[in-house]
Motif scaffolding. Structure first.
Motif, PDB file in Angstrom:
ATOM      1  N   ALA A 323       0.835  -1.209   0.000  1.00 22.62           N
ATOM      2  CA  ALA A 323       0.000   0.000   0.000  1.00 22.62           C
ATOM      3  C   ALA A 323       0.869   1.259   0.000  1.00 22.62           C
ATOM      4  O   ALA A 323       0.536   2.251  -0.652  1.00 22.62           O
ATOM      5  N   VAL A 325       4.088   1.369  -1.120  1.00 21.95           N
ATOM      6  CA  VAL A 325       4.815   1.375  -2.406  1.00 21.95           C
ATOM      7  C   VAL A 325       3.933   2.003  -3.490  1.00 21.95           C
ATOM      8  O   VAL A 325       4.406   2.773  -4.330  1.00 21.95           O
ATOM      9  N   GLY A 326       2.647   1.697  -3.440  1.00 22.05           N
ATOM     10  CA  GLY A 326       1.717   2.193  -4.449  1.00 22.05           C
ATOM     11  C   GLY A 326       1.521   3.695  -4.449  1.00 22.05           C
ATOM     12  O   GLY A 326       0.960   4.250  -5.394  1.00 22.05           O
ATOM     13  N   THR A 327       1.981   4.373  -3.390  1.00 25.10           N
ATOM     14  CA  THR A 327       1.838   5.829  -3.348  1.00 25.10           C
ATOM     15  C   THR A 327       2.926   6.547  -4.141  1.00 25.10           C
ATOM     16  O   THR A 327       2.850   7.750  -4.341  1.00 25.10           O
ATOM     17  N   VAL A 328       3.944   5.824  -4.587  1.00 23.79           N
ATOM     18  CA  VAL A 328       5.042   6.445  -5.347  1.00 23.79           C
ATOM     19  C   VAL A 328       4.595   6.622  -6.804  1.00 23.79           C
ATOM     20  O   VAL A 328       4.221   5.651  -7.458  1.00 23.79           O
ATOM     21  N   PHE A 335       7.174   0.394 -11.964  1.00 22.53           N
ATOM     22  CA  PHE A 335       6.928  -0.988 -11.509  1.00 22.53           C
ATOM     23  C   PHE A 335       5.499  -1.345 -11.849  1.00 22.53           C
ATOM     24  O   PHE A 335       4.645  -0.479 -12.030  1.00 22.53           O
ATOM     25  N   PRO A 337       2.365  -3.367 -10.202  1.00 21.13           N
ATOM     26  CA  PRO A 337       1.942  -3.930  -8.905  1.00 21.13           C
ATOM     27  C   PRO A 337       1.866  -5.459  -8.906  1.00 21.13           C
ATOM     28  O   PRO A 337       2.204  -6.091  -7.907  1.00 21.13           O
TER      29      PRO A 337
ATOM     30  N   THR B  56      -5.688   7.205  -5.496  1.00 19.41           N
ATOM     31  CA  THR B  56      -4.657   7.376  -6.526  1.00 19.41           C
ATOM     32  C   THR B  56      -3.491   6.417  -6.290  1.00 19.41           C
ATOM     33  O   THR B  56      -2.482   6.481  -6.978  1.00 19.41           O
ATOM     34  N   ASN B  57      -3.646   5.522  -5.302  1.00 20.96           N
ATOM     35  CA  ASN B  57      -2.622   4.503  -5.075  1.00 20.96           C
ATOM     36  C   ASN B  57      -2.480   3.632  -6.326  1.00 20.96           C
ATOM     37  O   ASN B  57      -3.466   3.324  -6.985  1.00 20.96           O
ATOM     38  N   ARG B  58      -1.223   3.261  -6.660  1.00 24.05           N
ATOM     39  CA  ARG B  58      -1.015   2.394  -7.825  1.00 24.05           C
ATOM     40  C   ARG B  58      -1.281   0.933  -7.516  1.00 24.05           C
ATOM     41  O   ARG B  58      -1.446   0.121  -8.425  1.00 24.05           O
ATOM     42  N   THR B 234      -5.515   1.428  -0.458  1.00 19.96           N
ATOM     43  CA  THR B 234      -5.593   0.817  -1.788  1.00 19.96           C
ATOM     44  C   THR B 234      -7.030   0.745  -2.280  1.00 19.96           C
ATOM     45  O   THR B 234      -7.283   0.280  -3.390  1.00 19.96           O
TER      46      THR B 234
END
Lengths: 403, 403
Positions: A323, A325-328, A335, A337, B56-58, B234
């Motif tokens: 969670a 990591v996904g904010t970058v 990357f 996911p 906006t999380n990836r 997420t």
């Protein structure tokens, strides 16, 4: 070439390990506790080379403003450091206090005040008792000794529970030379310099440009790669002094490597003594397209309170890792996911973005060090960042600090 | 025009306040606790307008991936929401679970699965017990009622301690119309949507474009301005459904204002129920050159664990505020450190970058709300961001959540 490093469990001589330096740590009376609070490090030469890096915070202490001017010409004769007050946000009078401190040291040592770096650490927003500090400078000058490194390291502690010193000796083609150092910092550890105060000394023969380049390379790989609580200090200062007393002139790369080695030892000690921490967490990001991207991802994980609280609870909660990591943003780190792998202490709990080995296999309870390995599968770059867990003791320490 | 708002201390009818909606909340059996865990909101029309904004999380949950497709055409007939599992990082099977849930709801209601939004909240990385969930859909369908809003609000709770609902009724020139809503979220509250799940309903006659614009304007001013712990979820989903059942067609600005009013009430309730928080902190940044700059400064303060721990300790530690403000780069927000003023609960503890009124005058102990006012003296823009303090209870809750 032989390199011998002190065991960090023992107290290394620190800044007085290299030839040409004297140091002291005394009790000036700045701290209510009556503990040592004033340190002095003097470069007796023959060289008086100095370099420094400072916090990138826009709100800085008066000592940072002063010391930036001092190191601009590459000449530093002494560093005076006090705990018991940071001298930040104290108005024009606060700057005069720093100026008077440097003048007093210059007078006591017979050097120019403009070649005296000042470092202060402690609470923000309160004036220092300047007469007490100035009297302390006399005490510190009288106590200077070529074995004073450990005493100096003790005198710069605030919430630190142990002094931090390190040194290396290089027996090389150009002769024997040394790098030593000390640091303090147990909170407000974040990038753009992670320590509050650090002095590194060397008896190698180097010029100011070489010293500056070596110090910048070293901090980038060490202090900038620890992030205990995401809070950047107003006072972070790392100074490198070179005396040239060994007569040995190392090649610049070898010199930078040894400065980095000492800085790395000190940085590791800072993480190990971070406020209230129960775990030291090494976050290694591999398979990144760029170094900056890897660092941004590692930093995002290290800033997640949810992740840090989970580690405190001995819970290898890889969902919280993903969670964060996904904010970058995509333009910062490439990357997919569904390709991410996460191992915690050697157990791959997440593979290809989903659950893999049972998290019950992960042992977080039996040791302080935690190793998180994240593979982005997007390249070949690798970065390791150190952080700490978020604990009850952190909350206690930081909710009771100034009251 | 008369606007009447429910007292948030009472439970408003929420999503069933507007005409044309039925809702329910039932116990499907997803939660070990046996508490309600499945909610259904159905738009009975005559319109089936829908809009949504997502994290906006990836790294996103399968329900987010699914629901993005659902709302793309502006048509939504129902929203099904479960607690007890977020369905994130669960592999291709997890996406099928979401798909099957939408199909089941479509079948039960006689609508297209492609018009059913799915929202899931709970732990990351574990499959949902899909048969249990599908049986629950039958239960939820049977329980649907025009007074089911509060029950639905209860069924989406995870670590929330209270359900969150709100509504407004507008008696305007074009007739009487309503906006209602419910939300859940008590952790992982951060920008780029601050709530995990939120459904807003209206019986106004609006088209999809108007609904979308109103929802985006509302979330920007409300959910994006709360940041409890800096951790972005997420699964954040905010859906707006319009039934048109009132027959009233408001002007788009008036409509957006009322959607914002309901969203603001829900956002405030989320902050008030944030995990382990003892204080709700409103950070108002004034005198900014730009809105974005003001928000960046407020966000920097809200992310400082040192500041948040100090507030927990009832310590108006303005030094930690200034230290965090100083981390905002110059190109993001213009200000001069020596011009900054800081007031806490009406006491100006810092003026022109230095100490002013004694901090002992600040009362933080007698009420939950804290008001921090920072004047940048660089312009005229103002932003308020809500956050919480960092407490022992936060650490406890988040170190024990999944184990």
């Amino acid at each position: 070439m032989t390199i011998t490093a002190q065991d960090t469990a023992q107290l290394s001589p620190g800044v007085t390990a290299p030839l040409g330096f004297r140091a002291s740590g005394v009790t000036a009376g700045l701290k209510a506790s009556g503990r040592p609070d004033l340190a002095l490090v003097v470069n007796d030469g023959p060289l008086s080379v100095g370099a420094a890096v400072f916090t990138t915070n826009r709100v800085v202490g008066h000592p940072v403003t002063w010391s930036r001017q001092v190191v601009a010409d590459g000449v530093v004769n002494a560093v005076v450091l006090n705990s018991g007050g940071a001298n930040v946000c104290t108005g024009p009078e606060g700057f005069l206090d720093t100026h008077r401190t440097a003048e007093k040291v210059g007078e006591a040592l017979g050097v120019s005040p403009g070649d005296v770096v000042v470092g202060s650490t402690g609470l923000i927003g309160e004036r220092l008792p300047i007469e007490t500090l100035l009297s302390g400078v006399d005490l510190a000058t009288n106590a200077l000794s070529t074995t004073g490194g450990p005493a100096a390291a003790v005198a710069i502690m605030t919430t630190d529970t142990v002094p931090k010193t390190a040194d290396v000796t290089v027996d090389g083609d150009f002769g024997t030379w040394r790098v030593g150092g000390m640091a303090k910092g147990a909170g407000m550890l974040a990038p753009g310099l992670a320590t509050m105060l650090c002095v590194i000394t060397t008896d190698a023969v180097v010029d100011a440009a070489t010293a500056d380049a070596a110090l910048r390379a070293a901090t980038r790989q060490t202090f900038d790669r620890i992030d205990s609580d995401g809070c950047m200090s107003t006072s972070d200062t790392v100074v490198l002094l070179a005396s040239g007393a060994s007569g040995a002139t190392p090649d610049p790369e070898g010199f930078a490597a040894m400065v980095t080695a000492v800085a790395a030892q000190l940085a590791r000690q800072l993480v190990a003594d971070a406020e209230g921490a129960m775990h030291d967490i090494a976050i290694t990001v591999t398979g990144a397209q760029t170094q900056d991207g890897a660092l941004a991802v590692a930093r995002a994980i290290s800033r997640s309170n949810l992740f840090k609280a989970a580690i405190y609870g001995n819970d290898p909660n890889w969902g919280r890792i993903l969670a964060s990591v996904g904010t970058v943003p995509e333009h910062v780190a490439a990357f997919e996911p569904e390709l991410l792998d996460v191992s915690v202490n050697g157990v791959m709990v997440c593979r290809a973005g989903g659950a893999h080995e049972p998290r019950s296999l992960v042992d977080l309870a039996s040791q302080r060090e935690v190793h998180v390995l994240l593979d982005l599968h997007a390249g070949t770059e690798v970065v390791t960042l150190w952080t700490n867990d978020l604990t009850h003791a952190y909350v206690t320490e930081n909710s009771e600090y100034s009251t």
